[in-house]
Design an enzyme around this catalytic site. Structure first.
Site, short mmCIF file in Angstrom:
data_model
loop_
_atom_site.label_atom_id
_atom_site.label_comp_id
_atom_site.label_asym_id
_atom_site.label_seq_id
_atom_site.Cartn_x
_atom_site.Cartn_y
_atom_site.Cartn_z
N GLY A 135 0.82 -1.20 0.00
CA GLY A 135 0.00 0.00 0.00
C GLY A 135 0.86 1.24 0.00
O GLY A 135 2.03 1.21 0.39
N GLN A 160 2.84 10.01 1.27
CA GLN A 160 4.14 9.32 1.25
C GLN A 160 4.97 9.69 0.03
O GLN A 160 6.17 9.44 -0.01
CB GLN A 160 3.95 7.80 1.29
N CYS A 174 6.24 -0.14 6.92
CA CYS A 174 5.82 1.02 6.12
C CYS A 174 6.96 1.43 5.21
O CYS A 174 8.12 1.45 5.64
CB CYS A 174 5.47 2.17 7.07
N LEU A 175 6.64 1.78 3.98
CA LEU A 175 7.69 2.20 3.04
C LEU A 175 8.35 3.50 3.51
O LEU A 175 9.46 3.81 3.07
CB LEU A 175 7.10 2.39 1.64
N HIS A 188 -4.00 1.17 7.88
CA HIS A 188 -2.67 1.77 7.82
C HIS A 188 -2.63 2.93 6.83
O HIS A 188 -2.12 4.02 7.14
CB HIS A 188 -1.66 0.67 7.44
N GLU A 189 -3.16 2.69 5.62
CA GLU A 189 -3.07 3.73 4.58
C GLU A 189 -3.99 4.92 4.89
O GLU A 189 -3.62 6.07 4.66
CB GLU A 189 -3.41 3.14 3.20
N HIS A 238 -2.47 7.32 7.23
CA HIS A 238 -1.51 8.25 6.61
C HIS A 238 -2.20 9.55 6.17
O HIS A 238 -1.60 10.62 6.20
CB HIS A 238 -0.87 7.62 5.37
ZN ZN Z 1 2.78 3.39 5.65
#
Ligand code: ZN
Length: 163
Positions: free
Chosen positions: A46, A51, A88-89, A130-131, A134
């Site tokens: 995701g 991000q 997480c990226l 999670h997304e 953000h």
């Molecule tokens: Zn993330």
């Protein structure tokens, strides 16, 4: 399409509340394509627009069942509980234990700005939570139970090939 630079925790853009999308412009279409490409390139499940430095309520997700594009997503129902590892990226090489609902229902707009209702359990429910977090400036690290751990990437084969 192009890869975008993934912002790393500490970047203030990750702590801001994103604005809803009212009209899907060419620029935002390109953003969505780039987000998908960037997510696949980084082997993520995701990615949220902040991000890649864009404060808009857009997320892309693929838990192995094909790409999902969610515009202005909202969790409208949640139940159950799951506790598991999350990464997480925007925090590469780290993971932590997070408890999330095991089942969530999300309302959003799809790529054509049509309303959709999506349902997810387990990994998909976790990805939705999670997304969407953000988009309100939240990272999973705020919810982590215990210390973060270092993740070993499983691209061992690639490394071996280089030797
Ligand atoms: Zn993330």
């Amino acid at each position: 399409m192009a890869l975008r630079e993934v912002r790393i925790q500490g970047d203030p853009v990750l702590e801001k509340v994103c604005r809803p999308v009212e009209k899907l412009t060419d620029r935002l279409e390109t953003l969505i394509d780039d987000m998908l490409e960037t997510m696949y390139n980084e082997n993520g499940v995701g990615l949220a627009a902040p991000q890649v430095g864009v404060l808009r309520r857009i997320v892309v997700i693929d838990v192995g069942e094909g790409p999902l594009v969610l515009i202005n997503p909202e969790i409208v129902e949640q139940d159950g509980e799951q506790t598991g590892s999350e990464g997480c990226l925007s925090l590469p090489g780290k993971a932590g234990i997070v408890t999330r609902p095991n089942h969530v229902v999300v309302k959003a707009l799809d790529r054509k700005m049509q309303p959709v209702t999506l349902e997810g359990t387990e990994l998909l429910a976790r990805a939705f939570c999670h997304e969407i977090d953000h988009l309100d400036g939240h990272m999973y690290t705020e919810l982590v139970e215990g210390p973060l751990s270092d993740v070993e990437y499983d691209d061992v084969e690639e490394l071996e090939d280089e030797e």
